[in-house]
Design an enzyme around this catalytic site. Sequence first.
Site, PDB file in Angstrom:
ATOM      1  N   PHE A  72       3.468  11.111   3.065  1.00 24.03           N
ATOM      2  CA  PHE A  72       2.444  10.179   2.606  1.00 24.03           C
ATOM      3  C   PHE A  72       2.727   8.767   1.592  1.00 24.03           C
ATOM      4  O   PHE A  72       2.472   8.330   0.953  1.00 24.03           O
ATOM      5  CB  PHE A  72       2.220  10.912   0.369  1.00 24.03           C
ATOM      6  CG  PHE A  72       0.641  10.443  -0.162  1.00 24.03           C
ATOM      7  CD1 PHE A  72      -0.250  10.626   0.399  1.00 24.03           C
ATOM      8  CD2 PHE A  72       1.347   9.719  -1.424  1.00 24.03           C
ATOM      9  CE1 PHE A  72      -1.094   9.558  -0.326  1.00 24.03           C
ATOM     10  CE2 PHE A  72       0.121   9.008  -1.865  1.00 24.03           C
ATOM     11  CZ  PHE A  72      -0.977   9.328  -1.509  1.00 24.03           C
TER      12      PHE A  72
ATOM     13  N   ASP B 131       5.664  -0.314  12.521  1.00 20.26           N
ATOM     14  CA  ASP B 131       5.087   1.332  11.816  1.00 20.26           C
ATOM     15  C   ASP B 131       3.620   0.350  12.427  1.00 20.26           C
ATOM     16  O   ASP B 131       2.989  -0.057  11.205  1.00 20.26           O
ATOM     17  CB  ASP B 131       5.692   0.956  10.118  1.00 20.26           C
ATOM     18  CG  ASP B 131       5.049   2.348   9.824  1.00 20.26           C
ATOM     19  OD1 ASP B 131       4.103   3.069  10.314  1.00 20.26           O
ATOM     20  OD2 ASP B 131       5.463   2.108   8.735  1.00 20.26           O
TER      21      ASP B 131
ATOM     22  N   ASP C  75      -5.189   0.221   3.009  1.00 21.21           N
ATOM     23  CA  ASP C  75      -5.184  -1.342   3.038  1.00 21.21           C
ATOM     24  C   ASP C  75      -6.896  -1.152   2.539  1.00 21.21           C
ATOM     25  O   ASP C  75      -7.551  -1.902   1.922  1.00 21.21           O
ATOM     26  CB  ASP C  75      -4.778  -2.258   4.267  1.00 21.21           C
ATOM     27  CG  ASP C  75      -3.706  -2.295   4.272  1.00 21.21           C
ATOM     28  OD1 ASP C  75      -3.059  -2.305   3.398  1.00 21.21           O
ATOM     29  OD2 ASP C  75      -2.867  -1.987   5.346  1.00 21.21           O
TER      30      ASP C  75
ATOM     31  N   SER D  63       1.089  -0.889   0.272  1.00 16.17           N
ATOM     32  CA  SER D  63       0.045   0.515  -0.026  1.00 16.17           C
ATOM     33  C   SER D  63       0.945   1.286  -0.098  1.00 16.17           C
ATOM     34  O   SER D  63       0.610   2.245  -0.319  1.00 16.17           O
ATOM     35  CB  SER D  63      -0.910   0.146   0.694  1.00 16.17           C
ATOM     36  OG  SER D  63      -0.040  -0.052   2.115  1.00 16.17           O
ATOM     37  N   HIS D  64       2.220   1.313  -0.052  1.00 18.05           N
ATOM     38  CA  HIS D  64       3.258   2.583   0.386  1.00 18.05           C
ATOM     39  C   HIS D  64       3.840   2.588  -0.861  1.00 18.05           C
ATOM     40  O   HIS D  64       4.866   3.143  -0.616  1.00 18.05           O
ATOM     41  CB  HIS D  64       3.803   2.370   1.407  1.00 18.05           C
ATOM     42  CG  HIS D  64       2.768   3.484   2.477  1.00 18.05           C
ATOM     43  ND1 HIS D  64       2.652   2.172   3.521  1.00 18.05           N
ATOM     44  CD2 HIS D  64       2.136   4.265   3.253  1.00 18.05           C
ATOM     45  CE1 HIS D  64       1.451   2.913   4.231  1.00 18.05           C
ATOM     46  NE2 HIS D  64       1.437   4.227   3.889  1.00 18.05           N
TER      47      HIS D  64
END
Lengths: 339, 339
Positions: A124, A181, A191, A50-51
Amino acid sequence: MTNTDEVTRIAFAELKTLLARVFERHGTSAEVAAVLADNCASAQRDGSESHGVFRIPGYLSTLASGWVDGRAVPQVEDIAPGLVAVDAGNGFAQPALAAARGLLLDKVRHNGIAMLAIRNSHHFAALWPDVEPFAREGLVALAFVNSMACVVPYGGRKPLFGTNPISFAAPRAGADPLVFDLATSAIAHGDVQIAAREGQLLPEGYGVDSDGRPTCDPAAILNGGALLPFGGYKGSALSMMVELLAAALTGGNFSFEFDWSQHPGAKTPWTGELLIVIDPSRGAGSNFAERTATLVREMAAAGQTRQPGDRRYRQRAESARAGVAIASEDLAYLRGLLG
Amino acid sequence: MTNTDEVTRIAFAELKTLLARVFERHGTSAEVAAVLADNCASAQRDGSESHGVFRIPGYLSTLASGWVDGRAVPQVEDIAPGLVAVDAGNGFAQPALAAARGLLLDKVRHNGIAMLAIRNSHHFAALWPDVEPFAREGLVALAFVNSMACVVPYGGRKPLFGTNPISFAAPRAGADPLVFDLATSAIAHGDVQIAAREGQLLPEGYGVDSDGRPTCDPAAILNGGALLPFGGYKGSALSMMVELLAAALTGGNFSFEFDWSQHPGAKTPWTGELLIVIDPSRGAGSNFAERTATLVREMAAAGQTRQPGDRRYRQRAESARAGVAIASEDLAYLRGLLG
């Protein structure tokens, strides 16, 4: 960016170079591009889906909207013997951290503890890349970042807090640092986006719809709904603490304070970030890395099979061996952005 | 110490004097007695039932067992510009904090952030009294203390972590400080004891029995069973962090390391405590107390009807008005201890 089963393997350095060119082509300075590319490629490498590359469309639409300054030059301020502040100039938080890092390290080594307060910044990305490097130098690091109003305080009806992650890194003898994290929301926003994209339902207790009613539908959460804090009132209290540390203490915006309605396409929260870094060699805990290793060994002996960070390190090793996995379609998309 | 409906009201100062006499009569120095009495009376005053007079039998059986040194004189060490350490000398943590407080405050005011590392200490009390006073001086404070192996790491079978609370205090303009004190276990150990005493069942997800099976019976948890972390793997990660900060960093014991089997009656965990204190007036957040007030106002507007600390302050005001509520039987018990 669609889901696909076909996966390509690409060398980490090549992915980083590609991403840096994408960032620079779409409005950042070379300096900012290098920092963001390293961050994003690292997440992709470590399986933080997701990152990773998943975030690129959001970065680019934000840059195109004029909401963030991709060419901002962070202004580092030496405020006090234990405090470095950075005005990120409406740019990204990671270049601000990079600019202040040397001064922060000097203060940590001298004082035993020091703090970095970043404001007027956009975060972000995953938070673990901000702390892991400190642990690799033998230091303990804590990071707090607030984001955008999408989490309902415990007992409330309206979103107010961000997903407000807390990240922690500690050196560990004979192994990679121990790093976690964690979003203080029941689930990370990225997610929810992935679940919506893949048409999956979420477990109960993760979110509410636009009327504040509990829902398991990720689309209902994204379309005017909101997330819940993890762990009830305790997670909500921690999320509140993150607002105070990352925003009130730094001079950044609370998660509910900024208005990006005039910047269609803007996705990056304009808030603040706080880092607290400790040098364990200065204190009574001078064998700190060995103690971390002892604790993790006992956690395994107590039956905890997966330690924080394990999955990332396993994925990282696999990426080093075979190359970083990326959906072929996503790689084509990235290359298309340079056309 | 049995449950009773009959309640007496006693002036706070009178309760404090009574408790100090009890402590001194049962093996502490006058200095330690004064600190513990203030702490215990404050919890009783604020309605923190599980940390008030309820704790006295545990304190006294521990002192009688020789496990803790009630006359220990804390040794304060000026380790680094940002770090004070204290060897509590196998005494209680609160007198160690009191002894180091002045030096810690000097360092905080000078550096913007400083740290207090207490080791070789016993903490048998609520954690909020350790941080609230800093917020009353305009400072932000975080405290971490580990305790005794009674919490199973996420996914594990055997208890390893303590209840490992995290406490946070922040100044708030025009109001009492914003303070929370939360166990990283699903429930505080004192509350399990109270549920067992009162014959109440606990909600699901709070604990396991001696075979590691989920149970709602507080007696099964206390008799060889264990607690679970709050919020699944996230609470477990935070509990792990508390072990590292409160023990590894200070030089104290992990929650699973001490052996009190030779001291029947011993109840107090022999571990460590870490405090991180920040001066917000040194940074960009110089209007910090106003920002806290703004956040709390928005939390209320979002529908969160009860803010962290509210109940304590309400109870405190009631105690100031009418006297501190104490079960008549408990008051008789305390007076009997002086006979």
